[in-house]
Design an enzyme around this catalytic site. Structure first.
Site, PDB file in Angstrom:
ATOM      1  N   LYS A 168      -0.778 -26.239 -21.405  1.00 40.27           N
ATOM      2  CA  LYS A 168      -1.164 -24.878 -21.589  1.00 40.27           C
ATOM      3  C   LYS A 168      -1.839 -24.059 -20.396  1.00 40.27           C
ATOM      4  CE  LYS A 168      -4.257 -26.940 -25.434  1.00 40.27           C
ATOM      5  NZ  LYS A 168      -6.026 -27.518 -26.031  1.00 40.27           N
ATOM      6  N   LYS A 259       8.239 -25.408 -34.219  1.00 42.65           N
ATOM      7  CA  LYS A 259       7.892 -26.684 -35.035  1.00 42.65           C
ATOM      8  C   LYS A 259       7.343 -25.436 -36.239  1.00 42.65           C
ATOM      9  CE  LYS A 259       5.370 -29.835 -32.827  1.00 42.65           C
ATOM     10  NZ  LYS A 259       4.348 -30.192 -32.721  1.00 42.65           N
ATOM     11  N   LYS A 262       0.201 -22.442 -35.667  1.00 47.19           N
ATOM     12  CA  LYS A 262      -0.840 -21.063 -36.131  1.00 47.19           C
ATOM     13  C   LYS A 262      -0.224 -19.949 -35.691  1.00 47.19           C
ATOM     14  CE  LYS A 262      -4.268 -20.889 -37.989  1.00 47.19           C
ATOM     15  NZ  LYS A 262      -4.806 -21.387 -38.922  1.00 47.19           N
TER      16      LYS A 262
END
Ligand code: TRP
Length: 404
Positions: A168, A259, A262
């Site tokens: 992250k 992938k 969002k």
């Protein structure tokens, strides 16, 4: 409630007070039937309860309306767990808003995303009346309370080796990560994210946690937290089992090597569970494939075509479902084109998501928006009862509450 003892406990001589109190909660449990398994290690084999059923816990971040990857990867499994649950099983699903704030969030947006996620869960068919407890994590303060207590026996070294905070912060996964500049950017909450996740699970004494493979590390850490606590204080927690499934990898429709996500700025790269039939159809019809106009399954060299086959397979109802490779063989045998594959896939996805959008919108608007809040409040109350049962014992074991 009176101090009645269950029939199995009565013959036991030298009943401790702790045990007497436990019997009350057993009684409550029967009355309220909110609790499934409670494998009590603490009391030893003599009075250990037989597992009553599974306690399944899982959480999802309030990222707004889920896309097809989230749905096929996790949410559809939650729905199946609900449909297959035995009466003695207990299912608890949480919208983990406290985890969401480990990354910067705008308050207005977060408020909206929580509602959208809750409405989405209900729209795909999770139904609190059928059993699952659904709530916002922050509505049940016992989660944070247990997190603090667990963090007092959790190892920094172990947390430092976990990979999520590194990814992250977009750090490479090497030693020396915790140097000064990195430490300044790394917020304590992001670092200790897995402790909160462990608390989510342990506070409900979950026996099974359905998650994707990317969460395996966190689950192992949760087991470690249970063991550390048990060693330091008292045997209260039973390490939860990870329930992994073969999650299909749903890829982007415009960049099939990555992938479905969002965060991609390109809306056409994904299908949301609330997309209209026209949107679904048009996005699939223009999905990026390759110039070879025949159907074969080869995720390495033909990621776009293989992704469509995977979607078609996943969205075919179970008895008729074929693995993507076999589907490809069927298409090839029929001399079908990529267009035929796209049409079949679009139809299957539309069918799979049929009605979700309508329910979603209706739920968001019901009672002028208040209905969702009411459903959440009921879920939170149920979850708080389950969590408080654990916390009474935890506080007692640590010395923060009356001894049991
Ligand atoms: N960390 C999980 C994710 O990002 C979400 C989560 C939070 C969770 N608490 C949990 C999953 C407890 C399972 C159990 O997907």
């Amino acid at each position: 409630m009176s101090l009645t003892l269950c029939a199995r406990c009565r013959p036991l001589a030298g009943l401790t007070r702790r045990h007497a109190v436990r019997s009350i909660t057993q009684q409550q449990r029967r009355n309220e039937s909110t609790i499934g398994t409670y494998a009590s290690v603490e009391e030893g084999a003599q009075v250990a309860k037989k597992p009553r059923g599974k306690v399944i816990f899982s959480g999802i971040q309030p990222t707004g309306v889920p896309h097809l990857g989230n749905y096929l990867g996790a949410l559809r499994l939650w729905k199946k767990l609900q449909d297959d649950a035995k009466p003695e099983d207990k299912l608890i699903f949480s919208v983990v808003d406290l985890h969401a704030i480990t990354m910067p969030q705008d308050a207005k947006v977060l408020r909206l995303r929580r509602r959208e996620m809750l409405a989405s869960l209900l729209a795909i068919g999770l139904d609190p009346e059928k059993g699952p407890t659904i709530f916002y994590q922050s509505s049940v303060p016992q989660h944070s309370e247990l997190m603090w207590i667990l963090s007092c026996t959790a190892s920094m070294g172990y947390l430092g080796r976990m990979t999520q905070w590194k990814s992250k912060l977009q750090m490479n996964n090497k030693a020396g990560d915790l140097e000064e500049a990195a430490m300044t950017n790394l917020k304590l909450g992001l670092f200790s994210y897995p402790v909160l996740q462990a608390a989510d699970i342990l506070v409900h004494r979950a026996t099974h946690v359905p998650v994707g493979d990317d969460q395996r590390q966190h689950l192992e850490f949760a087991r470690e937290c249970a063991t550390n606590f048990n060693h330091t204080f008292k045997n209260i927690f039973v390490p939860p089992e990870i329930m992994t499934t073969s999650f299909p990898r749903v890829m982007s429709l415009t960049q099939p090597e990555s992938k479905m996500s969002k965060s991609s700025p390109n809306q056409r790269s994904r299908i949301e569970i609330t997309s209209t039939a026209e949107e679904i159809r048009s996005r699939i019809m223009v999905a990026l494939t390759d110039p070879h106009n025949a159907v074969t399954y080869d995720p390495e060299s033909r990621p776009g075509v293989s992704n469509l086959l995977e979607l078609l397979s996943q969205c075919t109802p179970a008895p008729a479902r074929l693995p993507p490779r076999e589907l490809a063989a069927q298409f090839a045998a029929a001399g079908a084109s990529l267009r035929d594959l796209k049409e079949a896939t679009a139809t299957a996805v539309c069918r799979e998501l049929d009605g979700v959008r309508e329910r979603y919108e209706e739920f968001l608007d019901r009672k002028g928006g208040k209905w969702l809040d009411e459903i959440e409040a009921e879920g939170a109350e149920k979850a708080a009862r389950s969590a408080e049962e654990t916390m009474v014992r935890v506080r007692a074991a640590v010395g923060l509450g009356p001894a049991m």
